[in-house]
Design an enzyme around this catalytic site. Structure first.
Site, PDB file in Angstrom:
ATOM      1  N   HIS A 178       1.040   4.052   2.205  1.00  0.00           N
ATOM      2  CA  HIS A 178       1.430   4.890   3.331  1.00  0.00           C
ATOM      3  C   HIS A 178       2.933   5.126   3.208  1.00  0.00           C
ATOM      4  O   HIS A 178       3.688   4.252   2.754  1.00  0.00           O
ATOM      5  CB  HIS A 178       1.081   4.216   4.661  1.00  0.00           C
ATOM      6  CG  HIS A 178      -0.353   4.416   5.055  1.00  0.00           C
ATOM      7  ND1 HIS A 178      -1.076   3.466   5.745  1.00  0.00           N
ATOM      8  CD2 HIS A 178      -1.198   5.476   4.865  1.00  0.00           C
ATOM      9  CE1 HIS A 178      -2.302   3.933   5.961  1.00  0.00           C
ATOM     10  NE2 HIS A 178      -2.405   5.138   5.432  1.00  0.00           N
ATOM     11  N   ASP A 181       5.547   5.148   4.985  1.00  0.00           N
ATOM     12  CA  ASP A 181       6.591   4.286   5.562  1.00  0.00           C
ATOM     13  C   ASP A 181       6.807   3.000   4.781  1.00  0.00           C
ATOM     14  O   ASP A 181       7.720   2.238   5.081  1.00  0.00           O
ATOM     15  CB  ASP A 181       6.266   3.964   7.023  1.00  0.00           C
ATOM     16  CG  ASP A 181       4.914   3.295   7.215  1.00  0.00           C
ATOM     17  OD1 ASP A 181       3.937   3.736   6.582  1.00  0.00           O
ATOM     18  OD2 ASP A 181       4.827   2.333   8.002  1.00  0.00           O
ATOM     19  N   HIS A 182       6.001   2.788   3.743  1.00  0.00           N
ATOM     20  CA  HIS A 182       6.132   1.562   2.954  1.00  0.00           C
ATOM     21  C   HIS A 182       6.671   1.799   1.544  1.00  0.00           C
ATOM     22  O   HIS A 182       6.954   0.827   0.846  1.00  0.00           O
ATOM     23  CB  HIS A 182       4.780   0.849   2.861  1.00  0.00           C
ATOM     24  CG  HIS A 182       4.376   0.183   4.134  1.00  0.00           C
ATOM     25  ND1 HIS A 182       4.486  -1.174   4.325  1.00  0.00           N
ATOM     26  CD2 HIS A 182       3.893   0.701   5.288  1.00  0.00           C
ATOM     27  CE1 HIS A 182       4.066  -1.477   5.545  1.00  0.00           C
ATOM     28  NE2 HIS A 182       3.702  -0.346   6.151  1.00  0.00           N
ATOM     29  N   HIS A 187       0.866  -1.180   0.000  1.00  0.00           N
ATOM     30  CA  HIS A 187       0.000   0.000   0.000  1.00  0.00           C
ATOM     31  C   HIS A 187       0.901   1.227   0.000  1.00  0.00           C
ATOM     32  O   HIS A 187       2.129   1.099  -0.024  1.00  0.00           O
ATOM     33  CB  HIS A 187      -0.951  -0.009   1.201  1.00  0.00           C
ATOM     34  CG  HIS A 187      -0.272   0.131   2.521  1.00  0.00           C
ATOM     35  ND1 HIS A 187       0.562  -0.838   3.047  1.00  0.00           N
ATOM     36  CD2 HIS A 187      -0.291   1.127   3.459  1.00  0.00           C
ATOM     37  CE1 HIS A 187       1.010  -0.462   4.224  1.00  0.00           C
ATOM     38  NE2 HIS A 187       0.513   0.736   4.494  1.00  0.00           N
ATOM     39  N   HIS A 239       6.593  -5.563  11.594  1.00  0.00           N
ATOM     40  CA  HIS A 239       5.882  -4.285  11.645  1.00  0.00           C
ATOM     41  C   HIS A 239       5.485  -3.962  13.084  1.00  0.00           C
ATOM     42  O   HIS A 239       4.314  -3.803  13.412  1.00  0.00           O
ATOM     43  CB  HIS A 239       4.660  -4.317  10.718  1.00  0.00           C
ATOM     44  CG  HIS A 239       4.129  -2.954  10.363  1.00  0.00           C
ATOM     45  ND1 HIS A 239       3.134  -2.340  11.087  1.00  0.00           N
ATOM     46  CD2 HIS A 239       4.443  -2.100   9.367  1.00  0.00           C
ATOM     47  CE1 HIS A 239       2.854  -1.166  10.548  1.00  0.00           C
ATOM     48  NE2 HIS A 239       3.634  -0.999   9.497  1.00  0.00           N
ATOM     49  N   ASP A 243       0.047  -4.385   5.749  1.00  0.00           N
ATOM     50  CA  ASP A 243      -0.683  -3.813   6.887  1.00  0.00           C
ATOM     51  C   ASP A 243      -2.152  -4.181   6.771  1.00  0.00           C
ATOM     52  O   ASP A 243      -2.796  -3.895   5.746  1.00  0.00           O
ATOM     53  CB  ASP A 243      -0.543  -2.286   6.901  1.00  0.00           C
ATOM     54  CG  ASP A 243       0.841  -1.831   7.345  1.00  0.00           C
ATOM     55  OD1 ASP A 243       1.730  -2.696   7.480  1.00  0.00           O
ATOM     56  OD2 ASP A 243       1.021  -0.621   7.546  1.00  0.00           O
ATOM     57  N   HIS A 276      -7.202  -2.617   5.445  1.00  0.00           N
ATOM     58  CA  HIS A 276      -6.425  -1.542   6.058  1.00  0.00           C
ATOM     59  C   HIS A 276      -7.191  -0.234   5.867  1.00  0.00           C
ATOM     60  O   HIS A 276      -8.292  -0.221   5.295  1.00  0.00           O
ATOM     61  CB  HIS A 276      -5.035  -1.495   5.428  1.00  0.00           C
ATOM     62  CG  HIS A 276      -4.043  -0.671   6.189  1.00  0.00           C
ATOM     63  ND1 HIS A 276      -3.973  -0.657   7.553  1.00  0.00           N
ATOM     64  CD2 HIS A 276      -3.067   0.189   5.762  1.00  0.00           C
ATOM     65  CE1 HIS A 276      -3.009   0.153   7.945  1.00  0.00           C
ATOM     66  NE2 HIS A 276      -2.449   0.687   6.877  1.00  0.00           N
TER      67      HIS A 276
END
Length: 307
Positions: free
Chosen positions: A64, A66-67, A62, A268, A210, A139
Site C-alpha cells: 500500500h 503509505d508503506h 506490503h 499505525h 498491517d 491484510h
C-alpha cells in the site's frame, strides 16, 4: 550482537498528520542499519531523528502506498551521497515489479546496485549475528510481518573455574569461549563445558505490519522481547477494522497476551487518535498486563540483552 535499537520514523496510518509521519521504522543491529517500511517523508525523519542513511537492507511489509512510496526519494538521495555498495530490498510479491519501478523512476540511473528479493511466509534472510524471518499476516493484500531473531549467545565464561583448572590466561581463554578444547602443559584437556555455562537465548523483535490479529503472528511472536503491532482503531471502530483488515488496540494487546511477549508498542494510528491516543492505550492495558505504550515519531527503544 550487543546493540538492538529501534527508531520510529512514522506512526500514522494511511495519511500523514502534523504530528505523525507515514509508516517507517529503523532498526540498528550492531553495525547494521535496517529499514522496515518507508512511507513518504521517511528520509526527512531519518535526518530529524539522527538515524543516519547507511541502510544495508529495507524490508517492506506490503505495498500500500503509505508503506513504500518514500523509497523513491530515499534511493535518489543515496545516489547523490555517492553510495556505491548494494542496497537490498525485500518484500512480498509484487515487490519485484513495484520496487523495480521505484528504482528506475526518473532519467538518472543510480550509482549503486539495488537487489530486489521477494519473500513469502516462512522465508528467512540471514545476517551477521541474526536472522530476519518473514511471517504471512492477514491484510487486504499480500502482506508480511517480520521477526528479527538474534542468534543464541554464548554462555558465561567462569573465570575462577578456568583458573582453578590451571588454564593460562590469554589465547586459551578465547579458544574455550569459542567452543574449542584446550590441552594444558601437563596433558590435561579442558573442554568448553568445563568453564562455560549454557548458551543464552538471543533477543526477538516482532513487527506486525498491517494485519488483523492472526494465529501466524501469535505463533511467531511467542516469548518475544518486543512486539510492535499496528493499532489503527479503537473498540468503537471495530466494524471499520474488520472492513479494512486492520487491528484495534485491544486486539493488538490480545495478540501480545496470547503470545506471551515481554513488551508491546502500538503504532499505525488512525488520524482520529493522532494527538490523544489515551483511548487506545487504555483499551490495550485492559487486555495485556505487561509494559505497553503508544509509539510516537522519534521514539527510540533499545532492547537489553537477555540474562
Amino acid at each position: 550482537m550487543s546493540l538492538l535499537r529501534l527508531t520510529f520514523l512514522g506512526t500514522s496510518a494511511a495519511q500523514p498528520t502534523l504530528h505523525r509521519n507515514l509508516s517507517g521504522l529503523t532498526v540498528k543491529a550492531d553495525s547494521d542499519l535496517l529499514l522496515f517500511d518507508c512511507g513518504e517523508g521517511s528520509q526527512r525523519q531519518m535526518v530529524r531523528f539522527g538515524t543516519g542513511f547507511t541502510v544495508e537492507a529495507a524490508f517492506f511489509t506490503h505495498f500500500h502506498a503509505d508503506h513504500y512510496l518514500g523509497i523513491i526519494g530515499f534511493l535518489r538521495t543515496l545516489g547523490m551521497m555517492g553510495r556505491e555498495h548494494p542496497l537490498r530490498l525485500y518484500g512480498p510479491p509484487p515487490a519485484r515489479r513495484l520496487l523495480h519501478q521505484a528504482v528506475h523512476l526518473g532519467v538518472d540511473s543510480l550509482s549503486f546496485p539495488v537487489e530486489i528479493h521477494e519473500l513469502k511466509d516462512g522465508d528467512s534472510v540471514r545476517r551477521d549475528g541474526y536472522t530476519v524471518h518473514a511471517v504471512g499476516v492477514d491484510h487486504r493484500i499480500n502482506a508480511l510481518g517480520y521477526v528479527l531473531a538474534e542468534d543464541p549467545r554464548a554462555g558465561r565464561f567462569h573465570l575462577a573455574k578456568a583458573r582453578e583448572l590451571g588454564v593460562p590466561e590469554g589465547p586459551s581463554f578465547g579458544k574455550l569461549q569459542r567452543g574449542e578444547a584446550v590441552t594444558l602443559a601437563d596433558g590435561t584437556t579442558v573442554r568448553p563445558e568445563d568453564v562455560v555455562g549454557p548458551s543464552r537465548p538471543g533477543r526477538r523483535l516482532v513487527i506486525s505490519g498491517d494485519t488483523r490479529p492472526c494465529a501466524s503472528l501469535i505463533s511467531a511472536a511467542k516469548d518475544a522481547d518486543l512486539l510492535v503491532h499496528e493499532s489503527t482503531f479503537s473498540d468503537d471502530e471495530q466494524e471499520r477494522a474488520l472492513e479494512t483488515r486492520h487491528s484495534t488496540a485491544r486486539e493488538a494487546a490480545r495478540v501480545a497476551r496470547e503470545a506471551g511477549v515481554r513488551r508491546l508498542i502500538l503504532t499505525h494510528l488512525s488520524s482520529r487518535h493522532d494527538t490523544d491516543p489515551s483511548k487506545l492505550l487504555g483499551q490495550a492495558r485492559e487486555e495485556f498486563s505487561g509494559p505497553v505504550e503508544v509509539a510516537h515519531d522519534g521514539l527510540t527503544v533499545e532492547l537489553p540483552l537477555r540474562d
